[in-house]
Design a protein around this motif. Structure first.
Motif, PDB file in Angstrom:
ATOM      1  N   VAL A  20       0.858  -1.186   0.000  1.00  0.00           N
ATOM      2  CA  VAL A  20       0.000   0.000   0.000  1.00  0.00           C
ATOM      3  C   VAL A  20       0.895   1.237   0.000  1.00  0.00           C
ATOM      4  CG1 VAL A  20      -1.751   1.304   1.259  1.00  0.00           C
ATOM      5  CG2 VAL A  20      -1.856  -1.212   1.222  1.00  0.00           C
ATOM      6  N   VAL A  21       0.807   2.037  -1.052  1.00  0.00           N
ATOM      7  CA  VAL A  21       1.584   3.272  -1.142  1.00  0.00           C
ATOM      8  C   VAL A  21       0.594   4.425  -1.003  1.00  0.00           C
ATOM      9  CG1 VAL A  21       3.263   4.583  -2.476  1.00  0.00           C
ATOM     10  CG2 VAL A  21       3.150   2.093  -2.727  1.00  0.00           C
ATOM     11  N   GLU A  22       0.574   5.030   0.180  1.00  0.00           N
ATOM     12  CA  GLU A  22      -0.453   6.011   0.530  1.00  0.00           C
ATOM     13  C   GLU A  22       0.104   6.912   1.627  1.00  0.00           C
ATOM     14  OE1 GLU A  22      -3.228   8.329   1.116  1.00  0.00           O
ATOM     15  OE2 GLU A  22      -4.074   6.736  -0.142  1.00  0.00           O
ATOM     16  N   ASP A  23      -0.145   8.234   1.521  1.00  0.00           N
ATOM     17  CA  ASP A  23       0.427   9.167   2.486  1.00  0.00           C
ATOM     18  C   ASP A  23      -0.525   9.542   3.620  1.00  0.00           C
ATOM     19  OD1 ASP A  23      -1.070  10.608   0.430  1.00  0.00           O
ATOM     20  OD2 ASP A  23      -0.394  12.436   1.424  1.00  0.00           O
ATOM     21  N   THR A  44       3.641  -1.334   3.787  1.00  0.00           N
ATOM     22  CA  THR A  44       3.202   0.016   3.457  1.00  0.00           C
ATOM     23  C   THR A  44       4.382   0.923   3.136  1.00  0.00           C
ATOM     24  OG1 THR A  44       3.248   0.782   5.759  1.00  0.00           O
ATOM     25  CG2 THR A  44       1.200  -0.234   4.978  1.00  0.00           C
ATOM     26  N   ALA A  45       4.066   1.993   2.415  1.00  0.00           N
ATOM     27  CA  ALA A  45       5.029   3.048   2.117  1.00  0.00           C
ATOM     28  C   ALA A  45       4.286   4.375   2.184  1.00  0.00           C
ATOM     29  CB  ALA A  45       5.649   2.852   0.737  1.00  0.00           C
ATOM     30  N   GLY A  46       4.922   5.386   2.797  1.00  0.00           N
ATOM     31  CA  GLY A  46       4.242   6.654   3.044  1.00  0.00           C
ATOM     32  C   GLY A  46       4.307   7.642   1.903  1.00  0.00           C
ATOM     33  N   ASP A  47       5.103   7.345   0.877  1.00  0.00           N
ATOM     34  CA  ASP A  47       5.144   8.215  -0.292  1.00  0.00           C
ATOM     35  C   ASP A  47       5.686   7.425  -1.479  1.00  0.00           C
ATOM     36  OD1 ASP A  47       8.063   8.361  -0.348  1.00  0.00           O
ATOM     37  OD2 ASP A  47       7.910   9.771   1.311  1.00  0.00           O
ATOM     38  N   GLY A  48       5.714   8.081  -2.641  1.00  0.00           N
ATOM     39  CA  GLY A  48       6.094   7.378  -3.861  1.00  0.00           C
ATOM     40  C   GLY A  48       7.527   6.901  -3.879  1.00  0.00           C
ATOM     41  N   ILE A  49       8.443   7.702  -3.365  1.00  0.00           N
ATOM     42  CA  ILE A  49       9.854   7.319  -3.364  1.00  0.00           C
ATOM     43  C   ILE A  49      10.081   6.088  -2.492  1.00  0.00           C
ATOM     44  CG2 ILE A  49      12.170   8.049  -2.673  1.00  0.00           C
ATOM     45  CD1 ILE A  49      11.451  10.859  -3.571  1.00  0.00           C
ATOM     46  N   LEU A  62       0.779  -7.392  -5.490  1.00  0.00           N
ATOM     47  CA  LEU A  62      -0.093  -6.333  -5.988  1.00  0.00           C
ATOM     48  C   LEU A  62       0.252  -5.042  -5.264  1.00  0.00           C
ATOM     49  CD1 LEU A  62      -3.820  -6.427  -6.870  1.00  0.00           C
ATOM     50  CD2 LEU A  62      -3.118  -4.831  -5.087  1.00  0.00           C
ATOM     51  N   VAL A  63       0.123  -3.905  -5.956  1.00  0.00           N
ATOM     52  CA  VAL A  63       0.367  -2.593  -5.364  1.00  0.00           C
ATOM     53  C   VAL A  63      -0.922  -1.780  -5.395  1.00  0.00           C
ATOM     54  CG1 VAL A  63       1.655  -0.425  -5.527  1.00  0.00           C
ATOM     55  CG2 VAL A  63       2.783  -2.592  -6.072  1.00  0.00           C
ATOM     56  N   VAL A  64      -1.314  -1.252  -4.240  1.00  0.00           N
ATOM     57  CA  VAL A  64      -2.406  -0.279  -4.163  1.00  0.00           C
ATOM     58  C   VAL A  64      -1.740   1.084  -4.037  1.00  0.00           C
ATOM     59  CG1 VAL A  64      -4.384   0.537  -2.828  1.00  0.00           C
ATOM     60  CG2 VAL A  64      -4.012  -1.920  -3.143  1.00  0.00           C
ATOM     61  N   LEU A  65      -1.952   1.943  -5.029  1.00  0.00           N
ATOM     62  CA  LEU A  65      -1.134   3.140  -5.195  1.00  0.00           C
ATOM     63  C   LEU A  65      -1.987   4.399  -5.272  1.00  0.00           C
ATOM     64  CD1 LEU A  65       1.626   4.468  -5.934  1.00  0.00           C
ATOM     65  CD2 LEU A  65       1.177   3.782  -8.308  1.00  0.00           C
ATOM     66  N   ASP A  66      -1.766   5.329  -4.325  1.00  0.00           N
ATOM     67  CA  ASP A  66      -2.472   6.605  -4.357  1.00  0.00           C
ATOM     68  C   ASP A  66      -1.867   7.506  -5.426  1.00  0.00           C
ATOM     69  OD1 ASP A  66      -4.267   8.566  -3.606  1.00  0.00           O
ATOM     70  OD2 ASP A  66      -2.964   9.389  -2.061  1.00  0.00           O
ATOM     71  N   GLY A  74       1.641   9.386  -7.765  1.00  0.00           N
ATOM     72  CA  GLY A  74       1.374   7.987  -8.048  1.00  0.00           C
ATOM     73  C   GLY A  74       1.501   7.652  -9.517  1.00  0.00           C
ATOM     74  N   LEU A  75       1.201   8.603 -10.386  1.00  0.00           N
ATOM     75  CA  LEU A  75       1.332   8.356 -11.821  1.00  0.00           C
ATOM     76  C   LEU A  75       2.793   8.111 -12.194  1.00  0.00           C
ATOM     77  CD1 LEU A  75      -1.138  11.051 -13.209  1.00  0.00           C
ATOM     78  CD2 LEU A  75      -1.521   8.590 -13.012  1.00  0.00           C
TER      79      LEU A  75
END
Length: 240
Positions: A20-23, A44-49, A62-66, A74-75
């Motif tokens: 989960v990549v979400e801030d 989890t990851a708190g930001d894109g980097i 699978l990645v859930v990406l904000d 996220g793009l």
């Protein structure tokens, strides 16, 4: 008996791993709780980097990406993930309902797209659907060849006359589905549902466009296809 039971436990499949990549901390906590309740392993990851760093380290299923995140959108993360590991399934989340965002996300290779606020049941259903479509191929089916084309289904590689081809993630998924259903006549609606997963995808011409690209890359003569055949009034059949 105990040895048999131990063997059964050892052979049990591992749970799917979701990154989960979400801030937003509250969103992360909610997604983690619900995914873990369904039996998934969650990282989890708190930001894109951070997401780009954790993806190769953790090899998620699978990645859930904000889309809207600090430091990197996220793009852009989706674009770089596709370049690093073209086969990884991605579901994008956004607070913006603009059609342009959805189109850009899909063009960059996202497998699905959910707009906030969303029903957790809907997201869970989409996660299950994407994981089903991108499930690992059984070992005895991980290699396939036809003509001068070699397809490595497990590692998502396509070679023609020994040279690697540039095949998009959706082109590969379509090719994989054809190979796994070789000899079957497949309707456009079935292909849309199983490969794209969108009941409301723009038109069935999407399938036609991707099939034209596969023919151009894989057929000896795209104008006279030998492997990807048109079944008029119905759909297509793969005979490789």
């Amino acid at each position: 008996m105990r040895q048999q039971e131990k063997a059964k436990v050892t052979e049990a499949p591992r749970p799917a791993k979701i990154l989960v990549v979400e801030d937003e901390p509250n969103m992360v906590a909610g997604l983690r709780d619900n995914f873990e309740f369904e039996g998934y392993e969650v990282i989890t990851a708190g930001d894109g980097i951070e997401g780009l760093r954790r993806a190769p380290e953790e090899s998620p299923d699978l990645v859930v990406l904000d889309v809207m995140m600090p430091r990197m959108s996220g793009l852009e993360v989706c674009k770089q993930l596709r370049a690093q590991r073209g086969s990884i399934p991605i579901i994008m989340l956004t607070a913006r309902g603009q059609e342009l965002d959805k189109v850009v996300g899909l063009e960059l290779g996202a497998d699905d797209y959910v707009t906030k606020p969303f029903s957790i049941r809907e997201l869970l259903a989409r996660v299950k659907a994407v994981l089903r479509r991108t499930a690992v191929v059984p070992k005895h089916q991980d290699q396939h060849s036809f003509g001068n084309v070699e397809v490595d289904l497990r590692h998502h590689r396509v070679l023609r006359s020994g040279k690697a081809l540039d095949v998009s993630s959706k082109e590969f998924e379509l090719l994989k589905y054809f190979i796994c259903h070789s000899g079957e006549t497949l309707s456009r609606d079935r292909l849309l549902e199983e490969v794209w997963g969108y009941e409301n995808y723009p038109t069935s011409r999407t399938v036609d466009t991707h099939l034209v690209r596969l023919r151009q890359k894989l057929e000896p003569d795209p104008e006279q296809p030998q492997y990807f055949l048109t079944v008029h009034g119905t759909g297509y059949r793969f005979v490789g």
